[in-house]
Design a protein around this motif. Structure first.
Motif, PDB file in Angstrom:
ATOM      1  N   GLN A  80      32.856  30.848  38.744  1.00  0.00           N
ATOM      2  CA  GLN A  80      33.304  31.339  37.441  1.00  0.00           C
ATOM      3  C   GLN A  80      34.753  30.946  37.188  1.00  0.00           C
ATOM      4  OE1 GLN A  80      32.181  35.266  36.185  1.00  0.00           O
ATOM      5  NE2 GLN A  80      34.069  35.542  35.028  1.00  0.00           N
ATOM      6  N   PHE A  81      35.583  31.048  38.210  1.00  0.00           N
ATOM      7  CA  PHE A  81      37.005  30.701  38.090  1.00  0.00           C
ATOM      8  C   PHE A  81      37.174  29.245  37.657  1.00  0.00           C
ATOM      9  CE2 PHE A  81      40.896  29.062  40.194  1.00  0.00           C
ATOM     10  CZ  PHE A  81      41.848  29.897  39.635  1.00  0.00           C
ATOM     11  N   VAL A  82      36.483  28.346  38.329  1.00  0.00           N
ATOM     12  CA  VAL A  82      36.596  26.915  38.025  1.00  0.00           C
ATOM     13  C   VAL A  82      36.068  26.605  36.633  1.00  0.00           C
ATOM     14  CG1 VAL A  82      35.699  24.633  38.665  1.00  0.00           C
ATOM     15  CG2 VAL A  82      36.605  26.156  40.424  1.00  0.00           C
ATOM     16  N   ASN A  83      34.990  27.272  36.246  1.00  0.00           N
ATOM     17  CA  ASN A  83      34.354  26.975  34.958  1.00  0.00           C
ATOM     18  C   ASN A  83      35.050  27.592  33.753  1.00  0.00           C
ATOM     19  OD1 ASN A  83      32.366  25.428  36.167  1.00  0.00           O
ATOM     20  ND2 ASN A  83      30.921  27.118  36.351  1.00  0.00           N
ATOM     21  N   THR A  84      35.768  28.702  33.961  1.00  0.00           N
ATOM     22  CA  THR A  84      36.348  29.401  32.805  1.00  0.00           C
ATOM     23  C   THR A  84      37.870  29.335  32.712  1.00  0.00           C
ATOM     24  OG1 THR A  84      36.435  31.531  33.973  1.00  0.00           O
ATOM     25  CG2 THR A  84      34.418  31.030  32.748  1.00  0.00           C
ATOM     26  N   ASP A  85      38.550  29.001  33.808  1.00  0.00           N
ATOM     27  CA  ASP A  85      40.017  29.045  33.794  1.00  0.00           C
ATOM     28  C   ASP A  85      40.681  27.683  33.890  1.00  0.00           C
ATOM     29  OD1 ASP A  85      41.068  31.791  33.554  1.00  0.00           O
ATOM     30  OD2 ASP A  85      39.766  32.172  35.256  1.00  0.00           O
ATOM     31  N   LYS A  86      39.945  26.634  33.629  1.00  0.00           N
ATOM     32  CA  LYS A  86      40.520  25.287  33.717  1.00  0.00           C
ATOM     33  C   LYS A  86      41.780  25.182  32.855  1.00  0.00           C
ATOM     34  CE  LYS A  86      39.411  20.385  33.335  1.00  0.00           C
ATOM     35  NZ  LYS A  86      38.382  19.365  33.023  1.00  0.00           N
ATOM     36  N   GLY A  87      42.867  24.704  33.472  1.00  0.00           N
ATOM     37  CA  GLY A  87      44.120  24.514  32.750  1.00  0.00           C
ATOM     38  C   GLY A  87      44.939  25.768  32.544  1.00  0.00           C
ATOM     39  N   ASN A  88      44.469  26.926  33.032  1.00  0.00           N
ATOM     40  CA  ASN A  88      45.198  28.184  32.839  1.00  0.00           C
ATOM     41  C   ASN A  88      46.294  28.311  33.903  1.00  0.00           C
ATOM     42  OD1 ASN A  88      46.133  30.789  32.564  1.00  0.00           O
ATOM     43  ND2 ASN A  88      44.115  31.738  32.501  1.00  0.00           N
TER      44      ASN A  88
END
Length: 321
Positions: A80-88
């Motif tokens: 979930q982290f990789v899929n939703t927080d890209k570039g954050n």
């Protein structure tokens, strides 16, 4: 009435702007957003919330938020982290040795290679114990029995394929016993494992020092060895007793994929400053955590090496393919 516009000298304008910036808080991150791949209350949750509080108290983050996504050794939260927080640039993933093992075991489509290494934080050194009533007085007694009859030594620890399971396999391999022959008894939590050791239902128990230390101090358990380079609570290490095994149940944090080198540096600097804060140091002492700081690319190389080592042992245990 006609207003007159007064222009300030350019250098004076810059001075005012600089003073205004200096007067405001210089946060490295806005809201530190933690992804914790475990349910509330466990070791990863404690690590993430302690770091978040330390970042706020150190003045490197305005605030911190936490998202718990337990399951599959932390790999559900990782995905979930990789899929939703890209570039954050404010996002952090709590990770550790358990997740490294789970990735090797479960072979998820997303791994730590898809995120950005920030910092290894601390380790909870592991300890091997027996009940106080056990005839086994030393690690040499335990390994002698293991050599003579591997199945007669039951090891109680965390879930199958956990860092505890890997430790038992590494000890077996070091003394010439096939890791597949070990008799490993997995438990869902530390309470179960402690009760099993205290009740004499397993030959030996494996857990973090902080988990078993109260029983060791009270005389209900006998500590045979710790897994670190140096003694903890004056318990002898495996290496000083002739077993060439050193392993740590470490915790750390990764940043989101796609952040810039400058954003990554800001995250690293913020985390390092947090680990220098009084609140972080108090948490280390309270929880018997050993500082284990390593940052950036060096941390990434460490994780790569651990993945190879733990993965190889999990395959020898027959847990991973």
């Amino acid at each position: 009435m006609r207003r007159t516009l007064v222009r300030l000298p350019r250098l004076f304008q810059f001075a005012l702007i600089g003073a205004a910036v200096a007067a405001g808080p210089a946060f490295a991150v806005d809201t530190a957003k933690f992804m914790i791949g475990a349910n509330p209350g466990g070791g990863w949750d404690q690590a993430g919330r302690t770091l978040g509080a330390a970042m706020v108290s150190a003045g490197v983050a305005k605030s911190a938020s936490y998202d718990n996504r337990g399951g599959a050794g932390g790999t559900i939260g990782l995905t979930q982290f990789v899929n939703t927080d890209k570039g954050n640039p404010n996002a952090l993933l709590v990770t550790g040795a358990v997740m490294v093992g789970a990735i090797e075991t479960n072979k998820p489509p997303v791994t730590l290679k898809n995120a950005t290494p920030v910092a290894r934080l601390f380790t909870d050194t592991m300890v091997i114990t027996v009940p106080a009533s056990s005839p086994i007085k030393s690690i040499k007694d335990l390994t002698a029995q293991l050599k003579a009859n591997p199945g007669s030594v039951s090891w109680g620890g965390g879930s199958k394929g956990s860092i505890d399971h890997i430790l038992a396999g590494l000890i077996a391999k070091d003394i010439g016993v096939d890791p597949k022959r070990i008799n490993y008894v997995p438990f869902q939590g530390g309470g179960e494992a402690s009760a099993s050791v205290l009740g004499g239902h397993v030959t030996a128990g494996i857990a973090g020092v902080s988990e078993f230390l109260p029983f060791i101090k009270s005389g209900k358990m006998r500590a045979l060895a710790v897994t670190s380079k140096d003694r903890v609570a004056d318990i002898p290490t495996l290496k000083e007793q002739g077993i060439n095994v050193e392993i740590y149940n470490w915790r750390g944090v990764y940043g989101a994929p796609g952040i810039t080198p400058e954003q990554r540096k800001a995250l690293i600097d913020a985390v390092v400053k947090a680990t220098e804060s009084p609140s972080w140091k108090q948490a280390l002492a309270k929880n018997d955590w050993t500082p284990f700081l390593l940052t950036g690319d060096e941390f990434g190389k460490f994780v790569d090496a651990e993945s190879a080592r733990l993965g190889a042992m999990l395959r020898e245990l027959g847990v991973a393919k």
